[in-house]
Scaffold this motif. Structure first.
Motif, PDB file in Angstrom:
ATOM      1  N   ALA A 145     -11.880   4.951  44.049  1.00 17.13           N
ATOM      2  CA  ALA A 145     -11.712   3.613  44.639  1.00 17.13           C
ATOM      3  C   ALA A 145     -11.017   3.858  46.155  1.00 17.13           C
ATOM      4  O   ALA A 145     -10.509   4.634  46.441  1.00 17.13           O
ATOM      5  N   SER A 146     -11.041   2.651  46.869  1.00 11.68           N
ATOM      6  CA  SER A 146     -10.744   3.026  48.268  1.00 11.68           C
ATOM      7  C   SER A 146      -9.247   3.138  48.715  1.00 11.68           C
ATOM      8  O   SER A 146      -8.849   3.874  49.372  1.00 11.68           O
ATOM      9  N   ARG A 187     -17.043   6.690  46.121  1.00  7.23           N
ATOM     10  CA  ARG A 187     -15.897   5.566  46.385  1.00  7.23           C
ATOM     11  C   ARG A 187     -16.296   4.285  46.500  1.00  7.23           C
ATOM     12  O   ARG A 187     -16.857   4.033  47.399  1.00  7.23           O
ATOM     13  N   ALA A 188     -15.859   3.607  45.412  1.00 11.78           N
ATOM     14  CA  ALA A 188     -15.768   2.168  45.629  1.00 11.78           C
ATOM     15  C   ALA A 188     -14.998   1.372  46.073  1.00 11.78           C
ATOM     16  O   ALA A 188     -13.872   1.714  46.487  1.00 11.78           O
ATOM     17  N   ALA A 189     -15.311   0.035  46.174  1.00 10.56           N
ATOM     18  CA  ALA A 189     -14.075  -0.881  46.254  1.00 10.56           C
ATOM     19  C   ALA A 189     -14.096  -1.669  45.025  1.00 10.56           C
ATOM     20  O   ALA A 189     -14.868  -1.793  44.405  1.00 10.56           O
ATOM     21  N   THR A 223     -13.620  -6.263  53.999  1.00  9.81           N
ATOM     22  CA  THR A 223     -14.914  -5.545  54.451  1.00  9.81           C
ATOM     23  C   THR A 223     -15.651  -5.835  55.537  1.00  9.81           C
ATOM     24  O   THR A 223     -15.445  -7.036  56.145  1.00  9.81           O
ATOM     25  N   LEU A 228     -17.450  -7.923  48.632  1.00  4.70           N
ATOM     26  CA  LEU A 228     -17.150  -6.539  47.833  1.00  4.70           C
ATOM     27  C   LEU A 228     -18.596  -6.263  47.296  1.00  4.70           C
ATOM     28  O   LEU A 228     -19.439  -6.695  46.734  1.00  4.70           O
ATOM     29  N   ASN A 255     -19.370   6.707  50.470  1.00  5.23           N
ATOM     30  CA  ASN A 255     -18.504   5.532  50.592  1.00  5.23           C
ATOM     31  C   ASN A 255     -19.078   4.392  50.398  1.00  5.23           C
ATOM     32  O   ASN A 255     -20.142   3.603  50.999  1.00  5.23           O
ATOM     33  N   THR A 257     -17.590   1.159  49.865  1.00 10.11           N
ATOM     34  CA  THR A 257     -16.777   0.178  49.919  1.00 10.11           C
ATOM     35  C   THR A 257     -16.973  -1.184  50.803  1.00 10.11           C
ATOM     36  O   THR A 257     -16.240  -2.100  51.113  1.00 10.11           O
ATOM     37  N   LEU A 260     -14.908  -1.599  53.606  1.00 15.86           N
ATOM     38  CA  LEU A 260     -13.581  -1.510  53.605  1.00 15.86           C
ATOM     39  C   LEU A 260     -12.878  -0.378  54.302  1.00 15.86           C
ATOM     40  O   LEU A 260     -11.827  -0.376  54.920  1.00 15.86           O
TER      41      LEU A 260
END
Length: 263
Positions: A145-146, A187-189, A223, A228, A255, A257, A260
């Motif tokens: 995650a971010s 890589r998420a948010a 973001t 999101l 990426n 995100t 973000l």
């Protein structure tokens, strides 16, 4: 279909993220092997996949149990002939882990994610890599995650744990690339529709003295697209990255995100 004739193992498949990824993999033609500790949730997801015309198998596997992980993959290979995709989506309850300043955090609260997430990803990725290098192909996916890249308060050991997983993914990619195996991290948010993120947002909201909805709105506003990511969006990218259409992609952190983080 993107994943036709592929065999995919999803750890933590009883959760929202793992279950959604498993259903997406199956919809794209993969035979999915659902692994996790919540057997009722695994069976429910498997039934959904079968009802939609897919193929799914389930097994009770603790991703922190080296012997169990290895034995399960032996069974997968014996049953299906190969392990083509490995995706680790395990999670922990976050109360006592997030929402507290590092200076006020207990050693146990800091240590739990550090001892759990990197180790589980190491064990599952190592097991997959051992079999994939023998067959000369395969894709290992991790998810973070971010906060792995940003300076975010009240994350405790979570941000360091995610950063460790990203470093592990890059190291694996370097070692496995010559053997035809790709390693990619997603890589998420925060995905608010997951129960875990609902808990996390509540912990952070309480720390700031605002409502959970207000905290979620604050995060969405950070973001670039002012919303999101959803679990479905993450799962769709996972399927694409796991497919042969992403054959040039390895050692990367995708990426997801929603801007973000702007690369």
């Amino acid at each position: 279909m993107l994943l036709e004739k592929k065999n995919a193992v999803v750890y933590g498949a009883g959760g929202v993220i793992g279950g959604t990824v498993a259903r997406t993999f199956a919809a794209e033609g993969a035979r999915v092997f659902l692994a996790g500790r919540n057997t009722a949730a695994l069976d429910a997801t498997a039934e959904e996949i079968r009802a939609a015309g897919g193929t799914a198998d389930t097994a009770a596997v603790d991703a922190l149990d080296e012997a169990a992980v290895e034995a399960h993959l032996d069974t997968v290979v014996q049953t299906a002939g190969s392990v083509d995709i490995s995706f680790n989506a395990i999670s922990l309850p976050q109360t006592g882990i997030q929402g507290t300043r590092i200076v006020d955090l207990s050693p146990e609260g800091f240590d739990l994610p550090m001892a759990t997430y990197p180790k589980a990803n190491f064990l599952t990725a190592r097991a997959a890599a051992r079999r994939m290098t023998g067959q000369g192909s395969g894709v290992i996916l991790t998810i973070t995650a971010s906060p792995s890249r940003t300076a975010v308060p009240l994350m405790g050991g979570m941000a360091p744990a995610w950063a460790a997983i990203e470093a592990l993914s890059r190291g694996l990619a370097a070692e496995l690339g010559p053997h035809g195996v790709r390693v990619v991290c997603l890589r998420a948010a925060g995905m608010p529709e997951t129960p875990q993120l609902s808990e996390v947002y509540g912990l952070h909201a309480d720390a700031y003295g605002i409502s959970r909805d207000a905290f979620q709105a604050r995060m969405a506003d950070l973001t670039l697209r002012k919303q999101l990511p959803t679990v479905a969006e993450i799962a769709n990218v996972a399927a694409f990255v796991a497919s042969d259409r992403s054959s040039a992609m390895t050692g990367a952190v995708a990426n997801l995100t929603s801007g973000l983080i702007a690369d």
